[in-house]
Design a protein around this motif. Structure first.
Motif, PDB file in Angstrom:
ATOM      1  N   THR B  98      29.277  35.783   9.580  1.00 29.16           N
ATOM      2  CA  THR B  98      29.817  36.652  10.627  1.00 29.16           C
ATOM      3  C   THR B  98      28.722  37.574  11.113  1.00 29.16           C
ATOM      4  OG1 THR B  98      31.932  36.622   9.507  1.00 29.16           O
ATOM      5  CG2 THR B  98      31.606  38.348  11.132  1.00 29.16           C
ATOM      6  N   THR B  99      28.607  37.745  12.431  1.00 27.24           N
ATOM      7  CA  THR B  99      27.661  38.731  12.939  1.00 27.24           C
ATOM      8  C   THR B  99      28.429  39.790  13.725  1.00 27.24           C
ATOM      9  OG1 THR B  99      25.851  39.129  14.463  1.00 27.24           O
ATOM     10  CG2 THR B  99      27.187  37.202  14.887  1.00 27.24           C
ATOM     11  N   ALA B 100      27.971  41.003  13.612  1.00 25.92           N
ATOM     12  CA  ALA B 100      28.634  42.113  14.316  1.00 25.92           C
ATOM     13  C   ALA B 100      27.873  42.513  15.562  1.00 25.92           C
ATOM     14  CB  ALA B 100      28.770  43.317  13.384  1.00 25.92           C
ATOM     15  N   ASP B 101      26.830  41.768  15.931  1.00 23.88           N
ATOM     16  CA  ASP B 101      25.964  42.209  17.030  1.00 23.88           C
ATOM     17  C   ASP B 101      26.403  41.686  18.390  1.00 23.88           C
ATOM     18  OD1 ASP B 101      24.498  43.520  15.196  1.00 23.88           O
ATOM     19  OD2 ASP B 101      23.000  41.930  14.940  1.00 23.88           O
ATOM     20  N   GLY B 102      27.539  41.078  18.468  1.00 24.39           N
ATOM     21  CA  GLY B 102      28.002  40.566  19.747  1.00 24.39           C
ATOM     22  C   GLY B 102      28.295  41.683  20.739  1.00 24.39           C
ATOM     23  N   TYR B 103      28.627  41.270  21.979  1.00 18.82           N
ATOM     24  CA  TYR B 103      28.881  42.257  23.037  1.00 18.82           C
ATOM     25  C   TYR B 103      30.154  43.017  22.733  1.00 18.82           C
ATOM     26  CZ  TYR B 103      28.222  43.945  27.786  1.00 18.82           C
ATOM     27  OH  TYR B 103      27.966  44.725  28.883  1.00 18.82           O
ATOM     28  N   SER B 104      31.141  42.297  22.231  1.00 22.15           N
ATOM     29  CA  SER B 104      32.351  43.011  21.825  1.00 22.15           C
ATOM     30  C   SER B 104      32.938  42.317  20.598  1.00 22.15           C
ATOM     31  CB  SER B 104      33.364  43.044  22.973  1.00 22.15           C
ATOM     32  OG  SER B 104      33.486  41.779  23.550  1.00 22.15           O
ATOM     33  N   GLY B 105      32.862  42.973  19.499  1.00 19.22           N
ATOM     34  CA  GLY B 105      33.493  42.472  18.283  1.00 19.22           C
ATOM     35  C   GLY B 105      32.639  41.448  17.549  1.00 19.22           C
ATOM     36  N   ASN B 106      33.184  40.973  16.421  1.00 21.83           N
ATOM     37  CA  ASN B 106      32.440  40.048  15.571  1.00 21.83           C
ATOM     38  C   ASN B 106      32.453  38.630  16.135  1.00 21.83           C
ATOM     39  OD1 ASN B 106      31.960  42.088  13.815  1.00 21.83           O
ATOM     40  ND2 ASN B 106      33.618  41.551  12.397  1.00 21.83           N
ATOM     41  N   ALA B 176      23.746  37.252  30.544  1.00 22.66           N
ATOM     42  CA  ALA B 176      24.125  37.742  29.222  1.00 22.66           C
ATOM     43  C   ALA B 176      22.963  37.530  28.262  1.00 22.66           C
ATOM     44  CB  ALA B 176      25.355  37.011  28.711  1.00 22.66           C
ATOM     45  N   THR B 177      22.598  38.532  27.564  1.00 22.99           N
ATOM     46  CA  THR B 177      21.511  38.423  26.603  1.00 22.99           C
ATOM     47  C   THR B 177      22.006  38.740  25.205  1.00 22.99           C
ATOM     48  OG1 THR B 177      20.135  39.317  28.355  1.00 22.99           O
ATOM     49  CG2 THR B 177      19.123  39.090  26.193  1.00 22.99           C
ATOM     50  N   ILE B 178      22.928  39.686  25.148  1.00 25.17           N
ATOM     51  CA  ILE B 178      23.312  40.220  23.851  1.00 25.17           C
ATOM     52  C   ILE B 178      23.973  39.153  22.990  1.00 25.17           C
ATOM     53  CG2 ILE B 178      24.829  41.874  22.717  1.00 25.17           C
ATOM     54  CD1 ILE B 178      24.337  43.756  25.026  1.00 25.17           C
ATOM     55  N   THR B 179      24.839  38.365  23.589  1.00 23.73           N
ATOM     56  CA  THR B 179      25.565  37.366  22.808  1.00 23.73           C
ATOM     57  C   THR B 179      24.637  36.306  22.209  1.00 23.73           C
ATOM     58  OG1 THR B 179      27.364  37.729  24.341  1.00 23.73           O
ATOM     59  CG2 THR B 179      27.566  35.875  22.842  1.00 23.73           C
ATOM     60  N   PRO B 180      23.815  35.634  23.022  1.00 25.70           N
ATOM     61  CA  PRO B 180      22.922  34.643  22.425  1.00 25.70           C
ATOM     62  C   PRO B 180      21.969  35.268  21.413  1.00 25.70           C
ATOM     63  CG  PRO B 180      22.442  34.948  24.765  1.00 25.70           C
ATOM     64  CD  PRO B 180      23.729  35.645  24.489  1.00 25.70           C
ATOM     65  N   ARG B 181      21.565  36.491  21.684  1.00 27.01           N
ATOM     66  CA  ARG B 181      20.656  37.148  20.739  1.00 27.01           C
ATOM     67  C   ARG B 181      21.326  37.285  19.373  1.00 27.01           C
ATOM     68  NH1 ARG B 181      19.714  42.529  22.864  1.00 27.01           N
ATOM     69  NH2 ARG B 181      18.030  41.740  24.152  1.00 27.01           N
ATOM     70  N   ALA B 182      22.591  37.689  19.399  1.00 29.35           N
ATOM     71  CA  ALA B 182      23.304  37.869  18.136  1.00 29.35           C
ATOM     72  C   ALA B 182      23.428  36.554  17.389  1.00 29.35           C
ATOM     73  CB  ALA B 182      24.688  38.456  18.420  1.00 29.35           C
TER      74      ALA B 182
ATOM     75  N   ARG E 186      22.249  49.196  27.665  1.00 26.12           N
ATOM     76  CA  ARG E 186      23.104  48.698  26.587  1.00 26.12           C
ATOM     77  C   ARG E 186      22.410  47.604  25.799  1.00 26.12           C
ATOM     78  NH1 ARG E 186      29.383  47.958  27.487  1.00 26.12           N
ATOM     79  NH2 ARG E 186      29.067  46.798  25.568  1.00 26.12           N
ATOM     80  N   ASN E 187      21.711  46.742  26.518  1.00 26.16           N
ATOM     81  CA  ASN E 187      20.936  45.709  25.836  1.00 26.16           C
ATOM     82  C   ASN E 187      19.950  46.325  24.870  1.00 26.16           C
ATOM     83  OD1 ASN E 187      21.679  43.086  26.607  1.00 26.16           O
ATOM     84  ND2 ASN E 187      20.971  43.521  28.675  1.00 26.16           N
ATOM     85  N   ASP E 188      19.278  47.344  25.381  1.00 25.75           N
ATOM     86  CA  ASP E 188      18.217  47.928  24.567  1.00 25.75           C
ATOM     87  C   ASP E 188      18.780  48.674  23.365  1.00 25.75           C
ATOM     88  OD1 ASP E 188      16.506  46.832  26.303  1.00 25.75           O
ATOM     89  OD2 ASP E 188      16.092  48.674  27.426  1.00 25.75           O
ATOM     90  N   ILE E 189      19.887  49.345  23.583  1.00 24.47           N
ATOM     91  CA  ILE E 189      20.521  50.025  22.459  1.00 24.47           C
ATOM     92  C   ILE E 189      20.896  48.987  21.402  1.00 24.47           C
ATOM     93  CG2 ILE E 189      22.588  51.268  21.722  1.00 24.47           C
ATOM     94  CD1 ILE E 189      21.027  53.146  23.226  1.00 24.47           C
ATOM     95  N   ALA E 190      21.386  47.838  21.882  1.00 26.24           N
ATOM     96  CA  ALA E 190      21.782  46.793  20.946  1.00 26.24           C
ATOM     97  C   ALA E 190      20.569  46.290  20.161  1.00 26.24           C
ATOM     98  CB  ALA E 190      22.434  45.646  21.708  1.00 26.24           C
ATOM     99  N   ARG E 191      19.384  46.419  20.763  1.00 26.55           N
ATOM    100  CA  ARG E 191      18.181  45.995  20.057  1.00 26.55           C
ATOM    101  C   ARG E 191      17.585  47.132  19.246  1.00 26.55           C
ATOM    102  NH1 ARG E 191      14.633  43.984  24.689  1.00 26.55           N
ATOM    103  NH2 ARG E 191      13.067  44.470  23.147  1.00 26.55           N
ATOM    104  N   SER E 258      20.796  57.218  20.439  1.00 26.75           N
ATOM    105  CA  SER E 258      21.661  56.077  20.710  1.00 26.75           C
ATOM    106  C   SER E 258      22.569  56.273  21.913  1.00 26.75           C
ATOM    107  CB  SER E 258      22.554  55.768  19.510  1.00 26.75           C
ATOM    108  OG  SER E 258      21.943  56.148  18.329  1.00 26.75           O
ATOM    109  N   PHE E 259      22.641  57.484  22.437  1.00 30.79           N
ATOM    110  CA  PHE E 259      23.571  57.709  23.541  1.00 30.79           C
ATOM    111  C   PHE E 259      22.845  58.334  24.728  1.00 30.79           C
ATOM    112  CE2 PHE E 259      26.173  57.722  19.729  1.00 30.79           C
ATOM    113  CZ  PHE E 259      27.146  56.799  20.069  1.00 30.79           C
ATOM    114  N   GLY E 260      23.209  57.864  25.918  1.00 32.12           N
ATOM    115  CA  GLY E 260      22.569  58.368  27.123  1.00 32.12           C
ATOM    116  C   GLY E 260      22.925  59.807  27.403  1.00 32.12           C
TER     117      GLY E 260
END
Lengths: 187, 212, 557, 227, 350
Positions: B98-106, B176-182, E186-191, E258-260
């Motif tokens: 399970t990864t938690a880094d998705g755009y929304s939720g696991n 979308a970048t966040i999802t594939p990255r996760a 948001r992308n960058d925060i996620a990274r 972490s927050f703008g």
């Protein structure tokens, strides 16, 4: 498995006891809805609805034996009020019962009246004054316009006249505008 | 008189409750085996997509381990390992991560890894990514997820296990970048976790089959 | 209702400068056109049409017959109830008719009028109203004289003044407020009166103050009338009066609303559905004060008033002293007639006045202004667009209502909801409709809803009455049947006691006769009280009487 | 009073559970993403409705009024659980798709509504027909909404038919528009609301048309009779 | 002499729906000019296509509903809806994006509810939300702002891209587009980048994103002018910006990495457009003075929540629609105290 069934059974039995007790304890006598319906009816006591007055009609509505669109004197206003109260859809007035007409009052032609008292017996609200062999007269402010006195009169001396329009009873008209009026459905 | 009426109500309800629950219990007994078999087959089907049936001969459904995992940023929570063996020899393992880094939720994934460290396949089991954007990780929606097949920790090099925008080799999708990255990170971490433990994982006794 | 006692001490603390009430509008005043000269006396017309009801409350009852000769100031109709006012002959002449004639009313309907053919002699009768020392007199006597003079509020509402001069038991009047704000555009009759006859105004206020026992009196005038303010202050300085002050209030429509003026002057709000007396105040119009002085000092009952005749539709605008009953066409003619621009005839101002369909209507006691407006001044209403809920109406509402909510519910004929949103706090000032970008005739919706609600109330009371009468009748029939059966059974069993049965029957007959008599009496009482617009208060005794009668009947039976 | 004909017409049209009574909206809106989902839940609801109506009608003379509702709920809950178990035993894939909405049928107001309003007052035969027509009416709405959303959302129809009819049904899938980009709104929950609104509007339009025609007919008939 | 009668008041009206709408359109000019400067011809295409689609749909549906077409179109509300939607769309979106959005806004969100004045939701934002839900890909492709290392597409290339979906030769779609600062952040925060690092990137301009600072500033100026002209009330923008400020400041103080910052949130995305032009749409907003303040604050807080934790990059549209739903309730509980009553809602019969 058996324990589960037994547990559910006992639970159900407990609720059964509770409900049985509540049914006796909170029994409602009478029917307040009849009063509420009666309060909305115009009280002309005319019997056009097919019942012997407004309250019997109210009782019939409450019992589901009569529809809400059987009162011509009340017209659309009454149907809407009843529909609101009972959570039903308003429907058009039952045409067989008569039409919603302008309010009228009975007037006795005193020249013709022979004092037979038949109309006095017919009047549901005791709005006709007079005694045997004496001329009768209608108390205008108490006449409901039910027309029940017309049929019994042997000499046809009673007529219905529209209620007089007075400057004090005048109502502002619903504003005329380019928009079409919408049905009284709320937001 | 009053009490009798109360008691009758109670008795009536009691009888109905017993009858109803008895019927349910009876049906349950009748169908329980079939349902369990259905569940087993459903899971097997998704496992077989990753590790084809002919590659193993053990009961992969019960030959599982649940391992606590920490120290891998791309993975959260415990990992369930399904072990595939042929003639008693380890063939491959399917890691439910399970990864938690998705755009929304696991995002829940199945990562199948051969004993040589190559990826046998990856599938997304469950996610809540933006429809139309992030959901391209699903096999049904696009073939992106097949891009992991045959990859291993050396191919590409560890620092290139990343989406292209961050200097890696894996495509992100437009928008979308966040999802594939996760997902990439989760697969990488699954490989990292599995690599040094591949033998020890197969030596442990399986978990007792979950009571269902 | 708010308890009246919680405010007495606050009375002395009036704000240093007038406050701003919520909402309101800046409007072009347009008063200068009619203030070119002093008040002129209008000439006597050939015929006067004097309505019997020119006030709020019961109509008066004519005391003269067709053909009677009447003199100026002679009472020609008397008031029959407390809230009513008598009517006097505005000049001498002959009563040529009593009947229905068109009167100024938004309905355009006719009402009972006395028609007087003027003889031109203008011979007066001694009214007996003059008081030697009104300021020393008993308040009750003053009230009686004011009542006899037929004085009603001249600001527009026409409430009998004598009633408002009686604070009633348990009420202490701290403050008399004289409404001279005259906030509506075009109207200038009060300003003209204050400039031309300041002494009458002040004398009248003093008498009222005395009658009410008010410690202090304030005259609230909009600050765009400097000349009137000056005239009054000059007159006051001469009189060395400190209990009476002139207070200019900012010019903001509707500063002349009673509740708005009281708030501006004192910072206190008249409770909703309450009266100023509930917070220890009484408010009278400045014209009314002058009328009181004319009556009690000069002995003239209310037979004439100052009327502003103005608008781009009038050739020579001005203020005229006009006899009550004069046809509007007559006074327009004296002001040079209509111009070519005339498009609309209003009685009252352009914000709250009523549009008249013809100029063949008489001036009445509450006619403060005749506005013959051009199309530019009062254009035809544009087609209404849907409400966009912009909230401009709420911004200007002086009662802090939510006019658009009222509009939605009035439009949907939801009369319960519309009252939940306090429809009856609306003063119909017209601010909301004036600023509405969708040109919705908001005020008419509110008027529609109000009159509908009153009508429903009347209907409800009527149906309650009918229900009670019907139930009573059923009960009576059953009882008679029971009695009859009892009698028959009795007669069969003990024939010798048949006489008792007869006695019972007699008794029942007597009871029935009694009931008829009572009913007739009740009818007479009611007929004497009919015509009243059946406010809840008036109707209550009626509805209470019925069950009482029914129980009495039971006791007797 | 209530003829079979009226019962059927009520269930399918005049008193349709989904379009007029607006009951059971939760499953209605949630699972109608595709034709097959709508059909699956429709069948489940139909079975429940028929079974509960029949049982309630059978026991109607026995039930005391004060325990009426709990008994109905017990009956319905038992039936639904039976159906759920059966589905997961024989239609496992479909069961997985419809998920939590099968047990939720218990709370579908239309079922207890029919039990209370109809079955507890009418004979077994009538109750059976009522359950059948109400259930079919509801199923039709589910299927219509499902098709509507599937077509506008994905440009295809009958996808995943194998969930119900076995692997042979895979070929049933109809691609109506090739190269259709997809309109996600229709597939997502808001699309369900909009779609249902449109269906209700459509029904109202048809009703009004028919009413107008009926009026015209009677007028014509009247004229003919006069002549 | 005979005269016409009607109910008072009779004075010529001082306001007019059309004039209000035109004023709002004029007030959009500074913001739209900034948009055009930084994003080029696509902005113009969006505005044009959306306006045409909105007005055309309105005309069509009015005909279907058998309502007068010309006077209703003349009120300018449909045009304004089109313009507001057009100003919120990504500049190089294919032409059918504004067309579908505006048609949906007018047909479903406005006319199906009964036309002008009856729509519970802001039509432009309904259109926007339909688009972003249905076509998330097209709706997240913003071109890089002018001056961020790319040249704007010339008119012809932009037109070909928008209307024919033909890329200029030798370019890829990815090269023409990039995330907005909000999305990028948001992308960058996620990274696990910190805000100070994020702000270093050229996309972020001086404090809130290249170009976006000016666009928001433009809409702020227009909005203040609207307030000065009394077309909008101050409560909604003040409430929205206040709510956004409070919640963003709270998180910013707690964890600036972490927050703008509030400034970032004020001047990115559709904040000012939303605060002064969209949230203030009177038909769907709260109407009581206090209610407007709460309504605005609710939008401000929701914008922050959706931007920070939600599934879509900007939250203004969702926040506005959510608060639209709450508006009647807010109105109900924030009725002003009626003159002469002791408390708000007191019916005076006590």
């Amino acid at each position: 498995m058996l324990t589960a069934m037994l547990a559910i059974g006992i639970l159900a039995a407990l609720f059964g006891l509770l409900l049985g007790y509540a049914a006796i304890r909170f029994k409602v006598e009478g029917d307040p809805i009849v009063d509420q319906i009666d309060a909305l009816l115009p009280q002309t006591q005319c019997g056009q609805c097919g019942f012997a007055g407004c309250r019997p009609y109210a009782r019939a509505i409450a019992a589901g034996e009569a529809d809400i669109n059987q009162c011509p004197p009340g017209g659309e206003t009454t149907i809407h009020a009843l529909a609101d109260l009972l959570g039903l859809d308003p429907k058009p007035l039952d045409a067989e019962r008569g039409e919603h007409a302008e309010k009228t009052v009975a007037v006795i032609d005193e020249q013709v009246c022979i004092g037979c008292t038949l109309c006095i017996q017919a009047c549901p609200v005791d709005a006709i004054l007079g005694a045997a062999k004496q001329m009768h007269t209608v108390i205008e402010s108490e006449c409901t316009g039910c027309e029940l006195c017309i049929a019994p009169c042997p000499v046809d001396c009673i007529s219905m006249v529209p209620v007089k329009k007075d400057i004090r009873d005048w109502k502002w008209p619903y504003p005329q505008s380019a928009q079409r009026p919408v049905a009284a459905s709320g937001e | 008189m009053r009490y009798r009426s109360i008691l009758i109500s109670a008795l009536f309800l009691f009888l109905f409750a017993v009858a109803g629950s008895g019927l349910v219990a009876f049906t349950y007994d009748l169908t329980a085996d079939r349902i369990a078999e259905n569940q087993r087959r459903a899971l097997l089907r998704s496992l077989n997509e990753l590790v084809p049936e002919e590659r193993y001969d053990n009961d992969i459904f019960t030959d599982t381990l649940t391992m606590p995992v920490s120290g891998f940023p791309g993975i959260t929570g415990p990992v369930t390992v399904y072990r595939a063996r042929k003639d008693g020899w380890p063939v491959a393992a399917v890691l439910a991560v399970t990864t938690a880094d998705g755009y929304s939720g696991n995002i829940r994934l199945l990562v199948a890894i051969n004993m040589d460290g190559t990826v046998a396949g990856v599938r997304v089991v469950d996610h809540r990514e933006t429809p139309g954007l992030g959901d391209a990780i699903e096999h049904g929606k696009s073939d992106w997820i097949l891009g992991f097949n045959g990859r291993s920790l050396g191919d590409p090099a560890l620092e290139q296990w990343d989406v292209k925008r961050d200097g890696g080799v894996f495509d992100q999708f437009t928008g979308a970048t966040i999802t594939p990255r996760a997902v990439v990170k989760a697969v990488r971490d699954a490989l990292l976790y599995f690599g040094p433990r591949r033998h020890s994982l197969f030596e442990k006794h399986p978990d007792p089959p979950a009571a269902s | 209702m708010m308890p009246p006692d919680d405010n007495a001490p606050a009375m002395t603390m009036l704000p240093d400068k007038p406050l701003r009430f919520p909402g309101g509008l800046q409007l072009a005043s347009n008063k200068a056109q009619s203030l070119g000269g002093p008040i002129r006396s209008a000439r006597l017309p050939r015929r006067l049409y004097v309505p019997l009801s020119q006030h709020i409350g019961e109509p008066a009852e004519a005391t003269v017959k067709i053909g009677d000769r009447v003199l100026k100031g002679q009472q020609i109709a008397r008031s029959l109830s407390y809230i009513s006012a008598p009517v006097h002959a505005p000049t001498s002449g002959i009563v040529s008719d009593i009947g229905k004639y068109p009167v100024p009313h938004p309905s355009g309907l006719s009402a009972e009028c006395l028609v007087i053919d003027c003889d031109g002699e203008d011979r007066a009768v001694d009214s007996g109203l003059k008081m030697r020392a009104a300021l020393d007199a008993d308040p009750a006597e003053i009230r009686q004289k004011v009542r006899d003079a037929g004085i009603v509020g001249l600001g527009g509402a026409g409430f009998p003044t004598s009633v408002k001069l009686n604070p009633g038991p348990g009420h202490q009047v701290e403050l008399l407020i004289i409404n001279a704000a005259e906030c509506e555009p075009y109207i200038s009759c009060d300003e003209a009166l204050m400039c031309d006859r300041p002494q009458d105004v002040i004398d009248g206020i003093r008498i009222m103050q005395h009658a009410l026992g008010a410690r202090q009196a304030l005259i609230g005038i909009e600050d765009n009338m400097p000349r009137a303010i000056e005239c009054l202050t000059t007159a006051l300085r001469n009189a060395q009066d400190t209990a009476l002050r002139v207070v200019p209030v900012p010019t903001l429509y509707p500063a002349g609303g009673e509740k708005q003026l009281i708030y501006a002057l004192t910072g206190r709000e008249v409770p909703s559905q309450g009266l100023p007396i509930d917070i220890g105040m009484v408010c009278h119009n400045v014209g009314t004060a002058a009328a009181v002085a004319r009556a009690l000092i000069h002995g003239e009952p209310l037979i004439s008033r100052v009327v502003t005749v103005t608008g781009a539709g009038i050739a020579q605008p001005g203020n005229l002293e006009v006899r009550i009953g004069t046809p509007i066409a007559d006074i327009v003619e004296q002001c040079g007639g209509y111009t070519a621009d005339v498009a609309r005839l209003l009685m009252g101002g352009p914000m709250m006045g009523i549009a008249l369909h013809t100029d063949q209507l008489p001036v009445i006691k509450t006619t403060n202004c005749i506005l013959a407006a051009s199309r530019d001044e009062t254009p035809d209403p544009r087609p209404a667009l849907p409400c966009i809920r912009c909230g401009k109406c709420a911004d200007v509402c002086p009662a802090s209502l939510l006019p658009q909510q009222l509009y939605w519910y009035a439009r949907a004929r939801d009369f319960d909801k519309v009252q939940d949103y306090n429809l009856f706090d609306c003063i119909e000032c017209g601010c909301c409709a004036h600023v509405c970008p969708s040109h919705i005739p908001l005020v008419q919706y509110y008027r529609f809803a109000k009159t509908e609600i009153w009508d429903l109330e009347r209907e409800r009371q009527k149906s309650d009455l009918a229900r009670q009468r019907h139930e009573f009748r059923i009960e009576r029939l059953e009882r008679e049947k029971r009695e009859l059966e009892a009698r028959r059974a009795h007669a069969r069993k003990t024939p010798d006691q048949a006489g008792a049965g007869d006695a019972d029957a007699k008794k029942a007959e007597i009871a029935a006769a009694l009931q008829r008599v009572k009913a007739r009496k009740a009818q007479q009482e009611r007929e004497s009280g009919t015509g009243e617009s059946l406010g809840a208060e008036q109707q209550r005794p009626l509805t209470e009487r019925e069950p009482r009668r029914a129980t009495q009947q039971d006791d007797e039976a | 009073m209530t003829s079979y004909r009226n019962i059927v017409r009520d269930g399918f049209w005049t008193n349709n559970v989904g379009l007029v009574q607006l009951l059971g909206l939760c499953p209605l809106l949630a699972v109608t993403g595709t034709f097959i989902n709508g059909l699956g839940l429709g069948v489940a609801t139909l079975l429940t409705l028929v079974a509960s109506n029949v049982i309630v009608s059978l026991i109607r003379s026995l039930v005391r009024p004060e325990v009426r509702i709990p008994v109905f709920v017990l009956v319905i809950a038992s039936i639904v659980t039976l159906i759920e178990l059966t589905m997961s035993a024989w239609f496992y894939e479909l069961y997985k798709v419809l998920g939590i909405f099968i047990p939720l049928i218990v709370t579908n107001c239309s079922i207890i509504g029919r039990a209370e309003a109809f079955a507890s007052k009418n004979s077994v035969g009538k109750s059976f027909v009522d359950g059948l027509s109400m259930g079919l009416g509801f199923m039709l709405v589910l299927v219509a909404l499902g098709s509507l959303r599937e077509i506008t959302g994905t440009g295809a129809l009958f996808s995943q038919a194998h969930l119900m009819f076995g692997d042979a049904a895979r070929s049933l899938k109809l691609v109506l528009f090739d190269d259709y980009g997809g309109f996600l709104l229709a597939v997502l929950p808001p699309g369900a609301f909009i779609g249902l609104g449109l269906l209700i509007a459509l029904k109202n339009v048809i009703d009004r048309r028919m009413q107008r025609r009926a009026v015209r007919h009677t007028a014509v008939a009247g004229r003919v009779a006069e002549a | 002499m005979q005269f016409p009668t009607q109910s008072s008041p009779y004075l010529p009206p001082v306001n007019d729906v059309t004039r209000l709408m035109v004023t709002v359109m004029l007030a959009m000019i500074p913001g739209v000019l900034c948009l055009f400067w930084f994003f080029g011809w696509g902005v113009l295409f969006n505005l044009l296509v959306a306006s045409f689609a909105a007005v055309g749909t309105e005309a069509l549906i009015l005909r279907l509903r058998r309502r007068p077409v010309r006077p209703t179109l003349g009120d300018g509300t449909a045009l304004l809806t089109g313009l507001l939607l057009g100003a919120a769309l990504p500049p190089l979106a294919p032409w059918w994006i504004p067309a579908i959005g505006a048609s949906f806004a007018i047909a479903v969100a406005k006319q199906l509810y009964g036309g002008m004045g009856s729509n519970p939701f802001n039509p432009a934002m309904v259109g926007y939300v339909v688009l972003i839900i249905s076509f998330p890909l097209q709706m997240t492709l913003w071109s890089p702002p002018h001056g961020a290392g790319h040249d704007l597409l010339p008119l012809l290339d932009a037109a070909r891209l928008v209307f024919l979906e033909a890329l200029p030769p030798g370019t890829r779609l990815d090269a023409l587009t990039m995330a907005t600062p909000l999305d990028a952040a948001r992308n960058d925060i996620a990274r696990n980048l910190t805000w100070s690092e994020i702000l270093q990137r050229p996309l972020f301009g001086s404090f809130a994103g290249r170009g976006w600072e000016w666009i928001n500033f433009g809409f702020l100026i227009g909005g203040l002018w609207l307030w000065q002209r009394r077309v909008i009330h101050w409560q909604i923008p003040a409430g929205m910006l206040g709510g956004l400020f409070l919640i963003s400041a709270l998180f910013y103080i707690a964890d600036a990495d972490s927050f703008g910052s509030p400034v970032f949130h004020f001047f990115s995305g559709a904040t000012m457009l939303g605060a002064f032009f969209i949230a203030t749409d009177p038909v769907s907003a709260a109407t009581t003075p206090r209610g407007r303040l709460y309504y605005g604050a609710g939008i401000g807080v929701l914008v922050y929540v959706i931007r920070t934790w939600g599934g879509y990059p900007d939250g203004v549209a969702f926040a506005v629609l959510l608060m639209n739903m709450a508006a009647p309730t807010i109105d109900y509980y924030t009725q002003p105290r009626v003159f002469g009553h002791r408390d708000a809602g007191d019916d005076g019969n006590d």
